[in-house]
Design a protein around this motif. Structure first.
Motif, PDB file in Angstrom:
ATOM      1  N   ARG A 236       0.831  -1.207   0.000  1.00  0.00           N
ATOM      2  CA  ARG A 236       0.000   0.000   0.000  1.00  0.00           C
ATOM      3  C   ARG A 236       0.866   1.257   0.000  1.00  0.00           C
ATOM      4  N   ARG A 237       1.891   1.273   0.870  1.00  0.00           N
ATOM      5  CA  ARG A 237       2.733   2.457   0.963  1.00  0.00           C
ATOM      6  C   ARG A 237       3.545   2.648  -0.317  1.00  0.00           C
ATOM      7  N   ALA A 238       4.045   1.566  -0.891  1.00  0.00           N
ATOM      8  CA  ALA A 238       4.778   1.678  -2.151  1.00  0.00           C
ATOM      9  C   ALA A 238       3.885   2.244  -3.245  1.00  0.00           C
ATOM     10  N   GLY A 239       2.612   1.856  -3.235  1.00  0.00           N
ATOM     11  CA  GLY A 239       1.671   2.390  -4.217  1.00  0.00           C
ATOM     12  C   GLY A 239       1.440   3.873  -4.033  1.00  0.00           C
ATOM     13  N   GLU A 240       1.387   4.317  -2.785  1.00  0.00           N
ATOM     14  CA  GLU A 240       1.209   5.747  -2.517  1.00  0.00           C
ATOM     15  C   GLU A 240       2.404   6.546  -3.033  1.00  0.00           C
ATOM     16  N   HIS A 241       3.596   6.009  -2.817  1.00  0.00           N
ATOM     17  CA  HIS A 241       4.790   6.710  -3.310  1.00  0.00           C
ATOM     18  C   HIS A 241       4.824   6.725  -4.836  1.00  0.00           C
ATOM     19  N   ALA A 269       6.754   9.146 -23.820  1.00  0.00           N
ATOM     20  CA  ALA A 269       7.124   7.866 -24.428  1.00  0.00           C
ATOM     21  C   ALA A 269       7.699   6.895 -23.414  1.00  0.00           C
ATOM     22  N   ALA A 270       8.361   7.432 -22.371  1.00  0.00           N
ATOM     23  CA  ALA A 270       8.990   6.589 -21.353  1.00  0.00           C
ATOM     24  C   ALA A 270       8.061   6.262 -20.192  1.00  0.00           C
ATOM     25  N   ARG A 271       6.866   6.806 -20.197  1.00  0.00           N
ATOM     26  CA  ARG A 271       5.941   6.591 -19.074  1.00  0.00           C
ATOM     27  C   ARG A 271       5.625   5.116 -18.830  1.00  0.00           C
ATOM     28  N   PRO A 272       5.456   4.296 -19.868  1.00  0.00           N
ATOM     29  CA  PRO A 272       5.179   2.878 -19.607  1.00  0.00           C
ATOM     30  C   PRO A 272       6.263   2.183 -18.795  1.00  0.00           C
ATOM     31  N   ILE A 273       7.512   2.660 -18.891  1.00  0.00           N
ATOM     32  CA  ILE A 273       8.596   2.047 -18.128  1.00  0.00           C
ATOM     33  C   ILE A 273       8.576   2.533 -16.690  1.00  0.00           C
ATOM     34  N   ALA A 274       8.596   3.836 -16.500  1.00  0.00           N
ATOM     35  CA  ALA A 274       8.718   4.395 -15.154  1.00  0.00           C
ATOM     36  C   ALA A 274       7.459   4.217 -14.328  1.00  0.00           C
ATOM     37  N   VAL A 275       6.307   4.400 -14.937  1.00  0.00           N
ATOM     38  CA  VAL A 275       5.044   4.379 -14.199  1.00  0.00           C
ATOM     39  C   VAL A 275       4.357   3.017 -14.296  1.00  0.00           C
ATOM     40  N   ASP A 276       4.042   2.609 -15.509  1.00  0.00           N
ATOM     41  CA  ASP A 276       3.345   1.333 -15.681  1.00  0.00           C
ATOM     42  C   ASP A 276       4.203   0.164 -15.203  1.00  0.00           C
ATOM     43  N   GLY A 277       5.505   0.231 -15.465  1.00  0.00           N
ATOM     44  CA  GLY A 277       6.394  -0.825 -15.007  1.00  0.00           C
ATOM     45  C   GLY A 277       6.448  -0.898 -13.498  1.00  0.00           C
ATOM     46  N   GLY A 278       6.441   0.262 -12.840  1.00  0.00           N
ATOM     47  CA  GLY A 278       6.411   0.282 -11.384  1.00  0.00           C
ATOM     48  C   GLY A 278       5.130  -0.277 -10.816  1.00  0.00           C
ATOM     49  N   GLN A 279       4.017   0.041 -11.456  1.00  0.00           N
ATOM     50  CA  GLN A 279       2.731  -0.472 -10.993  1.00  0.00           C
ATOM     51  C   GLN A 279       2.653  -1.982 -11.173  1.00  0.00           C
ATOM     52  N   ALA A 280       3.239  -2.494 -12.249  1.00  0.00           N
ATOM     53  CA  ALA A 280       3.235  -3.937 -12.479  1.00  0.00           C
ATOM     54  C   ALA A 280       3.979  -4.664 -11.367  1.00  0.00           C
ATOM     55  N   LEU A 281       5.082  -4.081 -10.902  1.00  0.00           N
ATOM     56  CA  LEU A 281       5.817  -4.690  -9.795  1.00  0.00           C
ATOM     57  C   LEU A 281       4.974  -4.716  -8.527  1.00  0.00           C
ATOM     58  N   ASP A 283       1.699  -4.681  -8.329  1.00  0.00           N
ATOM     59  CA  ASP A 283       0.558  -5.577  -8.517  1.00  0.00           C
ATOM     60  C   ASP A 283       0.919  -7.034  -8.266  1.00  0.00           C
ATOM     61  N   ARG A 284       2.156  -7.406  -8.594  1.00  0.00           N
ATOM     62  CA  ARG A 284       2.527  -8.808  -8.414  1.00  0.00           C
ATOM     63  C   ARG A 284       3.290  -9.067  -7.116  1.00  0.00           C
ATOM     64  N   GLY A 285       3.324  -8.068  -6.243  1.00  0.00           N
ATOM     65  CA  GLY A 285       3.916  -8.262  -4.930  1.00  0.00           C
ATOM     66  C   GLY A 285       5.395  -7.971  -4.835  1.00  0.00           C
ATOM     67  N   ASP A 286       5.988  -7.415  -5.896  1.00  0.00           N
ATOM     68  CA  ASP A 286       7.404  -7.067  -5.883  1.00  0.00           C
ATOM     69  C   ASP A 286       7.585  -5.577  -5.611  1.00  0.00           C
ATOM     70  N   HIS A 287       6.756  -5.069  -4.715  1.00  0.00           N
ATOM     71  CA  HIS A 287       6.735  -3.624  -4.464  1.00  0.00           C
ATOM     72  C   HIS A 287       8.041  -3.116  -3.862  1.00  0.00           C
ATOM     73  N   ARG A 288       8.651  -3.899  -2.996  1.00  0.00           N
ATOM     74  CA  ARG A 288       9.895  -3.427  -2.379  1.00  0.00           C
ATOM     75  C   ARG A 288      10.999  -3.298  -3.428  1.00  0.00           C
ATOM     76  N   GLU A 289      11.028  -4.228  -4.356  1.00  0.00           N
ATOM     77  CA  GLU A 289      12.048  -4.196  -5.401  1.00  0.00           C
ATOM     78  C   GLU A 289      11.838  -3.040  -6.382  1.00  0.00           C
ATOM     79  N   GLY A 290      10.644  -2.470  -6.406  1.00  0.00           N
ATOM     80  CA  GLY A 290      10.380  -1.346  -7.296  1.00  0.00           C
ATOM     81  C   GLY A 290      10.679   0.011  -6.692  1.00  0.00           C
ATOM     82  N   VAL A 291      10.968   0.039  -5.398  1.00  0.00           N
ATOM     83  CA  VAL A 291      11.166   1.323  -4.708  1.00  0.00           C
ATOM     84  C   VAL A 291      12.381   2.068  -5.250  1.00  0.00           C
ATOM     85  N   PHE A 292      13.435   1.341  -5.593  1.00  0.00           N
ATOM     86  CA  PHE A 292      14.651   1.998  -6.089  1.00  0.00           C
ATOM     87  C   PHE A 292      14.327   2.916  -7.272  1.00  0.00           C
ATOM     88  N   TRP A 293      13.601   2.384  -8.269  1.00  0.00           N
ATOM     89  CA  TRP A 293      13.357   3.190  -9.470  1.00  0.00           C
ATOM     90  C   TRP A 293      12.312   4.265  -9.215  1.00  0.00           C
TER      91      TRP A 293
END
Length: 366
Positions: A236-241, A269-281, A283-293
């Motif tokens: 939840r917190r990773a999603g808020e960030h 053009a890069a939004r799918p990587i930074a934003v959508d890619g972060g949301q995908a992480l 969604d599948r429970g890899d939220h901590r690993e997405g915090v770096f980016w």
């Protein structure tokens, strides 16, 4: 889209655009795509990295990310001085992986093909793997060792993501965080290099977790996340960030004018990587690993806004302050302390690195 098709698109762009320049000397693939099988599906949150070699004394500015014929390309220029020999490439933990397989897109001089042939046969030799691991470790030491809180109005030495730099103690938090964040994240690259894996940028913590689990060191991944400050972060917190970062991203992408080395990462053009890619992480429970980016991208967005839309900059700083607080780095003093934590961890990191090297069946010359 298959990786094979995306690579063909990249080759066609080189042929129709890059190769027409009088100083064109060749091109090859880089990045995550070179580690994927040709018949694999290219992930939606991925691009195709193209390195264009030029005979010019200095390379042109990075062309960056752009969509071409349905593929998101990222084009970077470099000179022969940056790839002068097989030995120089084999010692570079980012470049070596580009020449372990056939990635050459164009080679009018034959030099790139020669580099590939010389590097591919020696890529997995233990002395070269060890040298690349040591180079990654040195990047951590150089970056974090120079990070210190200045007394009074002096400077705080630092190494930013694109090389050495100097931060003043009063510089904005986004610059201070960047100076700490990227060297801290290189801890994953030391391990990935030992595992003969892609030292990926955005997904480095996810890739390191997979590697460490395979080699029986899952506990080390938790330590890496603790050094980053997100071991206990909830989904939840990773999603808020991520949502706070997304707001800053959309604002920065609209006003960006100052050319930074990362500018093409903050575009529609890069939004799918930074934003959508972060949301995908997330969604599948890899939220901590997405915090770096999320943190890296947020800091970059604020840098753009500070230069190109200072009247709106303050709108997005509370969210970044909340992220810093959650990572345990709300002040320069905290950053310095956390930098020291990473440096203190390096002997343990190296011990695990050597254990992976010893256990890796693909490393030759034990």
């Amino acid at each position: 889209m298959k990786v094979r098709h995306a690579r063909a698109v990249a080759a066609r762009w080189v042929r129709e655009h890059a190769s027409t320049a009088p100083d064109f000397a060749g091109a090859f693939l880089s990045g995550s795509s070179v580690w994927l099988p040709e018949d694999a599906e290219l992930p939606a949150a991925s691009d195709i990295d193209v390195m264009v070699v030029t005979t010019a004394p200095r390379p042109p500015a990075k062309l960056g990310k752009f969509s071409w014929d349905g593929v998101l390309l990222e084009v970077t220029y470099l000179t022969w001085n940056e790839i002068p020999s097989a030995e120089a490439v084999l010692a570079d933990y980012h470049l070596a992986g580009c020449f372990r397989t056939r990635t050459v897109l164009a080679d009018p001089t034959g030099r790139l093909t020669d580099l590939h042939e010389r590097c591919a046969t020696r890529y997995a030799e233990r002395p070269w793997v060890l040298r690349r691991c040591a180079a990654a470790r040195a990047r951590i030491v150089d970056g974090l060792g120079a990070l210190r809180t200045a007394r009074g109005p002096g400077t705080m030495g630092a190494r930013t993501a694109d090389g050495p730099g100097a931060l003043r103690a009063g510089d904005p938090p986004h610059d201070q965080v960047t100076a700490w964040l990227f060297p801290t994240g290189v801890t994953t690259h030391v391990l990935l290099t030992a595992g003969l894996r892609n030292p990926t940028i955005r997904l480095r913590y996810l890739a390191a977790r997979t590697l460490l689990e395979e080699y029986g060191h899952a506990d080390v991944h938790e330590e890496l996340l603790a050094l980053l400050g997100c071991a206990d972060m909830t989904r939840r917190r990773a999603g808020e960030h991520l949502r706070a970062m997304t707001a800053a991203f959309d604002a920065a992408a609209q006003v960006a004018a100052t050319p930074f080395f990362f500018s093409s990462d903050i575009t529609p053009a890069a939004r799918p990587i930074a934003v959508d890619g972060g949301q995908a992480l997330i969604d599948r429970g890899d939220h901590r690993e997405g915090v770096f980016w999320t943190a890296a991208t947020y800091a970059r967005c604020l840098k753009i806004l500070a230069h190109d839309a200072p009247e709106t900059y303050a709108t997005f700083t509370p969210g970044f302050a909340a992220l810093r607080a959650d990572l345990g780095i709300p002040t320069p003093t905290a950053l310095t302390r956390r930098a020291q934590d990473v440096l203190t961890f390096l002997p343990r990191l190296w011990k695990v690195t050597e254990a992976i090297l010893d256990a890796n069946p693909d490393v030759r010359g034990r």
